[in-house]
Design a protein around this motif. Structure first.
Motif, PDB file in Angstrom:
ATOM      1  N   VAL A  89       2.512 -15.336  64.014  1.00 49.38           N
ATOM      2  CA  VAL A  89       2.946 -15.781  65.338  1.00 49.38           C
ATOM      3  C   VAL A  89       4.458 -15.625  65.480  1.00 49.38           C
ATOM      4  O   VAL A  89       4.956 -15.120  66.497  1.00 49.38           O
ATOM      5  CB  VAL A  89       2.531 -17.240  65.589  1.00 49.38           C
ATOM      6  CG1 VAL A  89       3.186 -17.773  66.873  1.00 49.38           C
ATOM      7  CG2 VAL A  89       1.009 -17.347  65.698  1.00 49.38           C
ATOM      8  N   ALA A  90       5.184 -16.035  64.451  1.00 46.47           N
ATOM      9  CA  ALA A  90       6.646 -15.927  64.497  1.00 46.47           C
ATOM     10  C   ALA A  90       7.084 -14.463  64.561  1.00 46.47           C
ATOM     11  O   ALA A  90       7.999 -14.112  65.312  1.00 46.47           O
ATOM     12  CB  ALA A  90       7.253 -16.614  63.273  1.00 46.47           C
ATOM     13  N   ARG A 120      -3.611 -14.138  68.200  1.00 48.19           N
ATOM     14  CA  ARG A 120      -4.718 -13.189  68.284  1.00 48.19           C
ATOM     15  C   ARG A 120      -4.295 -11.772  67.909  1.00 48.19           C
ATOM     16  O   ARG A 120      -5.044 -10.825  68.134  1.00 48.19           O
ATOM     17  CB  ARG A 120      -5.280 -13.181  69.719  1.00 48.19           C
ATOM     18  CG  ARG A 120      -5.819 -14.520  70.200  1.00 48.19           C
ATOM     19  CD  ARG A 120      -7.044 -14.954  69.407  1.00 48.19           C
ATOM     20  NE  ARG A 120      -8.103 -13.979  69.484  1.00 48.19           N
ATOM     21  CZ  ARG A 120      -8.960 -13.888  70.499  1.00 48.19           C
ATOM     22  NH1 ARG A 120      -8.871 -14.726  71.514  1.00 48.19           N
ATOM     23  NH2 ARG A 120      -9.907 -12.967  70.492  1.00 48.19           N
ATOM     24  N   PHE A 121      -3.109 -11.632  67.351  1.00 49.21           N
ATOM     25  CA  PHE A 121      -2.583 -10.290  67.061  1.00 49.21           C
ATOM     26  C   PHE A 121      -3.540  -9.483  66.186  1.00 49.21           C
ATOM     27  O   PHE A 121      -3.786  -8.296  66.446  1.00 49.21           O
ATOM     28  CB  PHE A 121      -1.215 -10.387  66.375  1.00 49.21           C
ATOM     29  CG  PHE A 121      -0.648  -9.053  65.984  1.00 49.21           C
ATOM     30  CD1 PHE A 121       0.035  -8.275  66.908  1.00 49.21           C
ATOM     31  CD2 PHE A 121      -0.805  -8.558  64.690  1.00 49.21           C
ATOM     32  CE1 PHE A 121       0.551  -7.028  66.553  1.00 49.21           C
ATOM     33  CE2 PHE A 121      -0.292  -7.316  64.325  1.00 49.21           C
ATOM     34  CZ  PHE A 121       0.388  -6.552  65.267  1.00 49.21           C
ATOM     35  N   ALA A 177     -14.463  -9.868  68.730  1.00 51.03           N
ATOM     36  CA  ALA A 177     -13.384  -9.511  69.644  1.00 51.03           C
ATOM     37  C   ALA A 177     -13.173  -8.003  69.682  1.00 51.03           C
ATOM     38  O   ALA A 177     -12.929  -7.421  70.745  1.00 51.03           O
ATOM     39  CB  ALA A 177     -12.094 -10.211  69.230  1.00 51.03           C
ATOM     40  N   ALA A 178     -13.280  -7.355  68.532  1.00 50.29           N
ATOM     41  CA  ALA A 178     -13.104  -5.907  68.473  1.00 50.29           C
ATOM     42  C   ALA A 178     -14.177  -5.179  69.272  1.00 50.29           C
ATOM     43  O   ALA A 178     -13.930  -4.119  69.838  1.00 50.29           O
ATOM     44  CB  ALA A 178     -13.124  -5.435  67.023  1.00 50.29           C
ATOM     45  N   MET A 179     -15.359  -5.777  69.343  1.00 50.82           N
ATOM     46  CA  MET A 179     -16.464  -5.157  70.056  1.00 50.82           C
ATOM     47  C   MET A 179     -16.615  -5.686  71.483  1.00 50.82           C
ATOM     48  O   MET A 179     -17.479  -5.224  72.230  1.00 50.82           O
ATOM     49  CB  MET A 179     -17.767  -5.393  69.281  1.00 50.82           C
ATOM     50  CG  MET A 179     -17.790  -4.782  67.898  1.00 50.82           C
ATOM     51  SD  MET A 179     -19.328  -5.138  67.024  1.00 50.82           S
ATOM     52  CE  MET A 179     -20.511  -4.322  68.098  1.00 50.82           C
ATOM     53  N   LEU A 237       0.923  -9.117  75.027  1.00 52.83           N
ATOM     54  CA  LEU A 237       0.036  -9.988  74.262  1.00 52.83           C
ATOM     55  C   LEU A 237       0.428 -11.441  74.511  1.00 52.83           C
ATOM     56  O   LEU A 237       1.480 -11.895  74.058  1.00 52.83           O
ATOM     57  CB  LEU A 237       0.120  -9.652  72.768  1.00 52.83           C
ATOM     58  CG  LEU A 237      -0.790 -10.471  71.837  1.00 52.83           C
ATOM     59  CD1 LEU A 237      -2.260 -10.233  72.166  1.00 52.83           C
ATOM     60  CD2 LEU A 237      -0.506 -10.109  70.372  1.00 52.83           C
ATOM     61  N   ARG A 238      -0.415 -12.186  75.194  1.00 50.34           N
ATOM     62  CA  ARG A 238      -0.084 -13.559  75.580  1.00 50.34           C
ATOM     63  C   ARG A 238      -0.382 -14.573  74.480  1.00 50.34           C
ATOM     64  O   ARG A 238       0.191 -15.668  74.496  1.00 50.34           O
ATOM     65  CB  ARG A 238      -0.859 -13.937  76.844  1.00 50.34           C
ATOM     66  CG  ARG A 238      -0.491 -13.068  78.059  1.00 50.34           C
ATOM     67  CD  ARG A 238      -1.237 -13.511  79.294  1.00 50.34           C
ATOM     68  NE  ARG A 238      -0.873 -12.713  80.463  1.00 50.34           N
ATOM     69  CZ  ARG A 238      -1.383 -12.892  81.686  1.00 50.34           C
ATOM     70  NH1 ARG A 238      -2.290 -13.847  81.881  1.00 50.34           N
ATOM     71  NH2 ARG A 238      -0.998 -12.114  82.672  1.00 50.34           N
ATOM     72  N   LYS A 239      -1.263 -14.236  73.562  1.00 50.10           N
ATOM     73  CA  LYS A 239      -1.614 -15.159  72.494  1.00 50.10           C
ATOM     74  C   LYS A 239      -1.250 -14.519  71.151  1.00 50.10           C
ATOM     75  O   LYS A 239      -2.053 -13.770  70.574  1.00 50.10           O
ATOM     76  CB  LYS A 239      -3.101 -15.502  72.531  1.00 50.10           C
ATOM     77  CG  LYS A 239      -3.522 -16.231  73.808  1.00 50.10           C
ATOM     78  CD  LYS A 239      -5.007 -16.563  73.785  1.00 50.10           C
ATOM     79  CE  LYS A 239      -5.425 -17.320  75.040  1.00 50.10           C
ATOM     80  NZ  LYS A 239      -6.871 -17.644  75.032  1.00 50.10           N
TER      81      LYS A 239
END
Length: 269
Positions: free
Chosen positions: A15-16, A77-78, A168-170, A72-74
């Motif tokens: 996140v950082a 979730r990277f 998520a990938a699918m 990317l807002r979250k």
């Protein structure tokens, strides 16, 4: 050429790093990408069976990550977001190369991963035993969608990604992933039995007669014919029994998953 590192930052570090990279910190972006290259190479390498274009697909994925990171807002979730991008890149590549890949019978002997990790974790590892060779050969019979799902699922089995990241990938729900994985594994088992039957010597006379005129290149039409034969033939049907769970044959998978089980009873679509 991209290089990789052994660093694997915890979620807070990711996140950082994402936030710093979004603010324009190039070093943070480099660290972020380097920490996620192993999972990218693992997924793309399995999806392309170690093809020489693995490096290019990973590079394209990183370019898309760089261009889209600001949106990317979250940040937490990277990882799943990056895997989803790689998944789309593999889909696009396979669509472009479908005619060429359909006639490629042998994998490229030297995988594109410069650290040779792909060779150890995919090609070489799958060739260590007859059962792993059968699994690798059977995977070539699957449709492109099942091959991509198999690649993602292998990453989950070996702990590289989570079920949520796979979903998520699918772009589907975790419940839907379970259904799709189950169906994919059933089709994989069906063609594993076909591979065993084709490799058996002496071969079933009826199977020998069936494959006359076949060019030995896996395709959907022949898959359906051969799966149906193995299912209905008393001689070849024995190859459906005692297949080890595919999880037990994957390098890095938990040892307790090595129990054998019989056929699932599903047939090829």
């Amino acid at each position: 050429m991209l290089t990789r590192t052994q660093r694997d930052p915890v979620a807070g570090d990711v996140v950082a790093l994402v936030r710093a990279a979004q603010a324009g910190d190039r070093a943070a972006f480099a660290d972020l990408v380097a920490a996620h290259l192993p999972v990218l190479y693992g997924f793309v390498g399995r999806a392309l069976n170690g093809h020489a274009d693995v490096d290019d697909i990973v590079q394209e994925t990183v370019i898309h990550v760089m261009r889209g990171l600001g949106g990317l807002r979250k940040p937490d979730r990277f990882r799943s977001w990056t895997i989803a991008i790689a998944y789309r890149e593999v889909q696009a590549y396979l669509r472009r190369r479908a005619p060429d890949l359909a006639h490629c019978r042998e994998p490229v002997p030297e995988p594109a991963d410069p650290g040779a990790d792909l060779a150890e974790r995919t090609v070489t590892a799958l060739m260590l035993t007859d059962q792993r060779r059968e699994l690798a050969e059977a995977a070539r019979w699957l449709d492109e969608g099942d091959q991509r799902l198999l690649s993602l699922w292998w990453q989950e089995v070996t702990g590289q990604i989570t079920r949520a990241e796979l979903a998520a990938a699918m772009s589907v729900t975790a419940k839907h992933v379970s259904v799709r994985v189950g169906r994919m594994k059933a089709r994989l088992d069906a063609v594993r039995a076909v591979v065993r039957a084709l490799r058996t010597r002496p071969r079933c006379p009826a199977l020998d007669g069936l494959v006359r005129g076949w060019n030995h290149v896996p395709d959907p039409r022949w898959r359906k014919r051969l799966v149906r034969h193995v299912r209905d033939c008393r001689c070849c049907g024995q190859h459906r029994r005692g297949l080890p769970a595919p999880e037990a044959l994957l390098p890095g998978a938990p040892a307790e998953r090595g129990k054998s089980r019989g056929s699932t009873g599903h047939t090829d679509r």
